[in-house]
Design an enzyme around this catalytic site. Structure first.
Site, PDB file in Angstrom:
ATOM      1  N   LYS A   1      -2.786   7.208   1.153  1.00  0.00           N
ATOM      2  CA  LYS A   1      -2.570   7.184   2.485  1.00  0.00           C
ATOM      3  C   LYS A   1      -1.655   8.299   2.709  1.00  0.00           C
ATOM      4  O   LYS A   1      -0.361   8.303   3.166  1.00  0.00           O
ATOM      5  CB  LYS A   1      -2.140   5.915   2.832  1.00  0.00           C
ATOM      6  CG  LYS A   1      -2.607   5.818   4.565  1.00  0.00           C
ATOM      7  CD  LYS A   1      -2.553   4.421   5.120  1.00  0.00           C
ATOM      8  CE  LYS A   1      -2.445   4.385   6.751  1.00  0.00           C
ATOM      9  NZ  LYS A   1      -3.403   5.178   7.216  1.00  0.00           N
TER      10      LYS A   1
ATOM     11  N   LEU B   1     -10.241   4.455   2.345  1.00  0.00           N
ATOM     12  CA  LEU B   1      -9.086   3.831   1.997  1.00  0.00           C
ATOM     13  C   LEU B   1      -9.415   2.399   2.373  1.00  0.00           C
ATOM     14  O   LEU B   1     -10.089   1.946   3.242  1.00  0.00           O
ATOM     15  CB  LEU B   1      -8.053   4.360   3.223  1.00  0.00           C
ATOM     16  CG  LEU B   1      -6.685   3.676   3.368  1.00  0.00           C
ATOM     17  CD1 LEU B   1      -5.927   4.263   2.349  1.00  0.00           C
ATOM     18  CD2 LEU B   1      -6.258   3.622   4.749  1.00  0.00           C
TER      19      LEU B   1
ATOM     20  N   ARG C   1       0.845  -1.015   0.202  1.00  0.00           N
ATOM     21  CA  ARG C   1      -0.045   0.218  -0.006  1.00  0.00           C
ATOM     22  C   ARG C   1       0.763   1.284  -0.046  1.00  0.00           C
ATOM     23  O   ARG C   1       0.674   2.226  -0.756  1.00  0.00           O
ATOM     24  CB  ARG C   1      -0.879  -0.196   1.275  1.00  0.00           C
ATOM     25  CG  ARG C   1      -1.962   1.083   1.104  1.00  0.00           C
ATOM     26  CD  ARG C   1      -3.131   1.001   2.130  1.00  0.00           C
ATOM     27  NE  ARG C   1      -2.643   0.896   3.403  1.00  0.00           N
ATOM     28  CZ  ARG C   1      -3.233   0.963   4.640  1.00  0.00           C
ATOM     29  NH1 ARG C   1      -4.638   0.509   4.431  1.00  0.00           N
ATOM     30  NH2 ARG C   1      -3.026   1.078   5.658  1.00  0.00           N
TER      31      ARG C   1
ATOM     32  N   GLU D   1     -16.152   6.133   5.707  1.00  0.00           N
ATOM     33  CA  GLU D   1     -15.230   5.727   6.731  1.00  0.00           C
ATOM     34  C   GLU D   1     -15.129   6.701   8.104  1.00  0.00           C
ATOM     35  O   GLU D   1     -15.477   7.862   7.635  1.00  0.00           O
ATOM     36  CB  GLU D   1     -13.713   5.202   5.898  1.00  0.00           C
ATOM     37  CG  GLU D   1     -13.252   6.670   5.556  1.00  0.00           C
ATOM     38  CD  GLU D   1     -12.104   6.208   4.793  1.00  0.00           C
ATOM     39  OE1 GLU D   1     -11.358   4.978   4.808  1.00  0.00           O
ATOM     40  OE2 GLU D   1     -11.252   7.074   3.981  1.00  0.00           O
TER      41      GLU D   1
HETATM   42  N1  PMP Z   1      -9.530   4.584   6.951  1.00  0.00           N
HETATM   43  C1  PMP Z   1      -8.657   5.727   7.159  1.00  0.00           C
HETATM   44  C2  PMP Z   1      -8.900   7.194   6.597  1.00  0.00           C
HETATM   45  C3  PMP Z   1      -7.450   5.351   7.710  1.00  0.00           C
HETATM   46  O1  PMP Z   1      -6.480   6.438   8.303  1.00  0.00           O
HETATM   47  C4  PMP Z   1      -7.095   4.198   8.333  1.00  0.00           C
HETATM   48  C5  PMP Z   1      -5.945   3.930   9.252  1.00  0.00           C
HETATM   49  N2  PMP Z   1      -4.721   3.474   8.489  1.00  0.00           N
HETATM   50  C6  PMP Z   1      -8.046   3.177   7.996  1.00  0.00           C
HETATM   51  C7  PMP Z   1      -9.103   3.460   7.215  1.00  0.00           C
HETATM   52  C8  PMP Z   1      -7.862   1.649   8.366  1.00  0.00           C
HETATM   53  O2  PMP Z   1      -6.601   1.199   7.666  1.00  0.00           O
HETATM   54  P1  PMP Z   1      -6.017  -0.033   8.166  1.00  0.00           P
HETATM   55  O3  PMP Z   1      -6.726  -1.311   8.626  1.00  0.00           O
HETATM   56  O4  PMP Z   1      -4.846  -0.376   6.963  1.00  0.00           O
HETATM   57  O5  PMP Z   1      -5.243   0.447   9.483  1.00  0.00           O
END
Ligand code: PMP
Length: 297
Positions: free
Chosen positions: A149, A206, A50, A182
């Site tokens: 990200k 994301l 990622r 989200e």
């Molecule tokens: N959405 C956003 C906006 C985030 O910042 C995160 C945290 N990284 C997630 C979703 C969750 O991603 P992950 O499960 O890869 O930590």
């Protein structure tokens, strides 16, 4: 405590970044947050994939290849003698004269910070946390794709400010079409008519690594999963809600705006399944023999 800055491990107190770093001046950069269990970085390959995707989406050439990054992550953990940790890997555009042009920066800044993992309060998992649906809308993909990200976090911070004002833990943003997306740092799931629902990538989110694991686990448990477009009415009429991310894992939700929920059967089942998945992953990496990016005793 030590950090990894550019090419070496140095004490935190000596780690400095230029005031001309475009990460600082313009939020031009990307990052990943990872969780380390018993000396093993969970889903390291997925996080690095990622990171590479984010880098390519902003036209940033990473200063290291995957193996070199893995070594740097494990060196940082070992320098700090950490085995249950939180790792934040940041790559910014680097130092350059004022001006937006990314080509002004010749070399990216590469930083790894590792800290001991501090558990969330048990009550969060037992009772659930509170969410609101804020006024702030999620960035839409054609403006700033949430799949990058990036260090540009103001969209999420504005929503987080609303959450704090409402005494809520997380803000679940809608997109400009009024569909659920989200949280500011998490993905969301809810159960409705025995179906596990979560906004699809196309809604502008994301694609969380925890989200992906939870979808796989649910499917393995025989739960029907629906990735799609949902409205706030859908979540208000759900029977269970939870949020996910790398550090929260599977966190139950007790309330969205004025609607309350119990910590239900599916949430508990997936919470347990996630913990087991982590254990199995860690055991697998550790048993694959000593290697610089696996666990070595
Ligand atoms: N959405 C956003 C906006 C985030 O910042 C995160 C945290 N990284 C997630 C979703 C969750 O991603 P992950 O499960 O890869 O930590």
């Amino acid at each position: 405590m030590y950090v990894y800055l550019n090419d070496r491990i140095i004490p935190r107190s000596e780690a400095v970044i230029s005031i001309f770093d475009h990460g600082f001046l313009y939020g031009d950069g990307i990052y990943e947050t990872m969780r380390v269990y018993n000396g093993v970085v969970f889903k390291l390959d997925e996080h690095l994939n990622r990171l590479y995707r984010s880098a390519s989406m902003i036209g940033l050439a990473l200063p290291k290849d995957t193996d070199a990054i893995k070594i740097a992550v494990y060196e940082t953990l070992s320098a700090n003698d950490l085995s249950n940790a939180y790792v934040r890997l940041t790559v910014s555009r680097g130092r350059g004269p004022l001006g937006l042009d990314p080509d002004l920066c010749k070399e990216p800044t590469f930083l790894i910070i590792a800290e001991e993992f501090k558990e969330y309060p048990k009550a969060f998992y037992e009772n659930g946390v509170r969410l609101i649906i804020p006024k702030t809308k999620r960035n839409f993909p054609e403006a700033l794709n949430p799949q990058i990200k990036s260090l540009n976090f103001l969209n999420n911070i504005l929503a987080k400010i609303e959450a704090k004002q409402a005494d809520a833990y997380e803000a679940l943003m809608l997109n400009i079409s009024g569909k659920l997306t989200e949280g500011t740092i998490s993905n969301v799931f809810f159960i409705k008519d025995e179906i596990l629902c979560t906004p699809s990538i196309e809604c502008g989110i994301l694609d969380g690594i925890t989200r992906r694991v939870v979808i796989e686990l649910a499917t393995r448990e025989g739960i029907t999963v629906k990735e799609g477009e949902f409205t706030k009415q859908d979540i208000y009429s759900a029977s269970e809600v939870f949020i996910t991310n790398t550090t929260l894992e599977v966190m139950p939700v007790s309330r969205v705006d004025d609607r309350t929920y119990e910590v239900g059967r599916v949430t508990r089942l997936l919470y347990k399944a996630y913990r087991q998945e982590v254990k199995a992953y860690v055991a697998d990496v550790r048993s694959s023999g000593p290697s610089i990016w696996g666990y070595s005793e």
